[in-house]
Motif scaffolding. Sequence first.
Motif, short mmCIF file in Angstrom:
data_model
loop_
_atom_site.label_atom_id
_atom_site.label_comp_id
_atom_site.label_asym_id
_atom_site.label_seq_id
_atom_site.Cartn_x
_atom_site.Cartn_y
_atom_site.Cartn_z
N SER A 4 0.81 -1.21 0.00
CA SER A 4 0.00 0.00 0.00
C SER A 4 0.85 1.27 0.00
N THR A 21 -4.00 -4.90 -0.52
CA THR A 21 -3.76 -3.48 -0.74
C THR A 21 -4.79 -2.71 0.06
N LEU A 81 -4.04 -0.39 -6.29
CA LEU A 81 -2.58 -0.28 -6.20
C LEU A 81 -2.15 1.18 -6.36
#
Lengths: 267, 471
Positions: free
Chosen positions: B114, B144, B363
């Motif tokens: 992250s 994520t 992402l």
Amino acid sequence: MSTLPGRSGDNGPDPWAVLRGATRARVALGRAGDGLPTARELEFRLAHAVARDAVHTALDPEVVRAGLDGLPVVEVHSAAADRAEYLQRPDLGRRLAPGWSLPRPEADVAIVLADGLSPRAVHEHGAALTTALLDRLADWSVGPVVLAAQARVALGDEIGAALGARVVLVLIGERPGLSAADSLGIYLTWAPRPGRTDSERNCVSNVRPPHGLGYAEAADLVLRLLEGARELGASGVALKDEGPSLPSESGHRSPPGIPAGADPRTG
Amino acid sequence: MSTRRTTLSGHTFEFPSLVELMAKATPARSGDVLAGCAAESAAERVAAQTVLADLPLATFLEEQVVGYEEDDVTRLILDTHDAAAFAPVASLTVGDFRDRLLAWAAAGDEAAISGLARGLTPEMVAAVSKLMRNADLVAVGRRTRVVTGLRSTLGLPGRLASRLQPNHPTDDPVGVTASIVDGLLQGSGDAVIGINPATDSPARTVALLELVDAVIRRYDIPTQSCVLAHVTTTLRALEQGAPVDLVFQSVAGTQAANRGFGVTLDLLAQARAGALELGRGTVGRNVTYFETGQGSALSADAHRGIGGRPVDQQTLECRAYAVARHFEPLLVNTVVGFIGPEYLYDGKQVVRAGLEDHFCGKLLGLPMGVDVCYTNHAEVDADDTDSLMLLLGAAGCSFLIAVPGSDDVMLHYQSLSFSDVLTARQVLGLRPAPEFEEWLARMDLLDDGGRVRDLAPDAPTARALLAAAAR
């Protein structure tokens, strides 16, 4: 198991009837666990199946000819070879396949019956709407009816130009929804030639009596648009005040992800 | 710009530009065929992926897909690139990057994944996604973390929110309210109660905003409203003092496509500032909402990049995320399957695109949701959308869009239903946003197991909400 009473009780004490009466949306369906009760699931499945069948029915020229009572009909085919190619290549549906020839009657009006996304709409309403239009076009010379397979709206530009027409009317099957699989749309383009854009057309949508627009009503609207276009020497946004211009997806109702100008229904 | 080549099974494949390399490495979809940029054979696709795998990630900082001078999205991407955030992966190739992401995901290292967001460009993320299988996209997406908030908190682990979409063909207030009540009674609406208006009239937009605001205040629902009008209409609503929680706009991945939407970056900044000033948040300050979708640039004929070459629709989609993330959104969703079979032809393409969009958006740091949907002329049905829904739930999707009975009677397409979202939560052990879950419990809409009740119509809550619909 559904906790809801049947849908027939709308007049009874069923409190969910308040919701159902307020909208055409599929509210208060009840649940079976976290899923839909079987009856509701099958209703939805049927609506989708009818729409799918409308898209994938092949255009049958004999059905249209039978309704036109001996009027001359010319058949053409777009450059899209089959339904799968038609659906994936709108560019091919906008031009004629090589080898098709058209007469050149130099008539005022060309009428094109196009399968679009609902050949079923053409089967059910094409001939009757054409007849209603012809009844109102005494003032205009009209070329042969052109029946176009695997066709998009813009195919009318090439056909109209080949026929030498001053204006082309494309009667085309609209994209089937869950509640209507047989809507016909009418697109009017003045001085048709390849390269015309959607903003140069006017549209009368949702012709499907008895639920949608009737044949006479639609033909009256088209006649008014034709007269306006003749006076103006143009169609499209310039004609806006005289009648409806391209509705729905082409403008402010742009669905998510689709910019103005795209017409996912028939474009 | 140099030609890149590889030889596979005795055949040499050449890719004269980065634009072509990216396009040909993309899993098959109709929109790229329509644009004329798709791989011409299955082997050419793998050849492109092979070349792409060896490309250093840093290449994307030097070589553009859409030109810097002519496109403000490219300028935004490069001018806001965070080199420090990029550092952990700066020396990797695209293929190594995929391997690294999978390793971090398997180890549950959410912080490592992250933390990259501001260091990644859309093109890097698009490139790595082209090398990933569906399960890779799920595995990394799940690890994520992107958490946002306004009056509910979205993106927390183990949560799946939904947008309640109560559209009506004429924006009829009673009809809209009926759909809102139907959704609330089925535990939907924690991401937003978001209406696509039938017309873009400012008066109508204000009326709808006031309607939803009244429902939210009357029942003290920890969620937010949105009327998905054009940003200029929302600006006018703001000027009139309307209760605007979220500024909405559809955005795309090129300046030309955004021009087609009638949007500039300045307009978006201005509207966001207006909404922020109202201070309507309780748990956060994210006040924007964006929708995107593969194919939007192509449908506007605004899909060309360097040398006038067509850019593939998935790379362009990722570029739209750069626009969205600049405005710190509460919600972003891709609309996958709406635009038609000329962009995503069948269930396989729709499922793939939905997973790509979710992975890539997350992402890049976006609170990513998905409108899992289809039209009647696509080779897609409810079995396909069920599959995508469950995969997205497993991938940690922030929110899903839901409409009454899967049937949007205004936009004429099929999305998920309220009960579908319940199914996804049940199957995958996911729960609504925490504030909203507490509200459901307060309203007696949950049973002892925390499941949304199958309500009898004479239940007090149902009666109260139904009475609201009747007014």
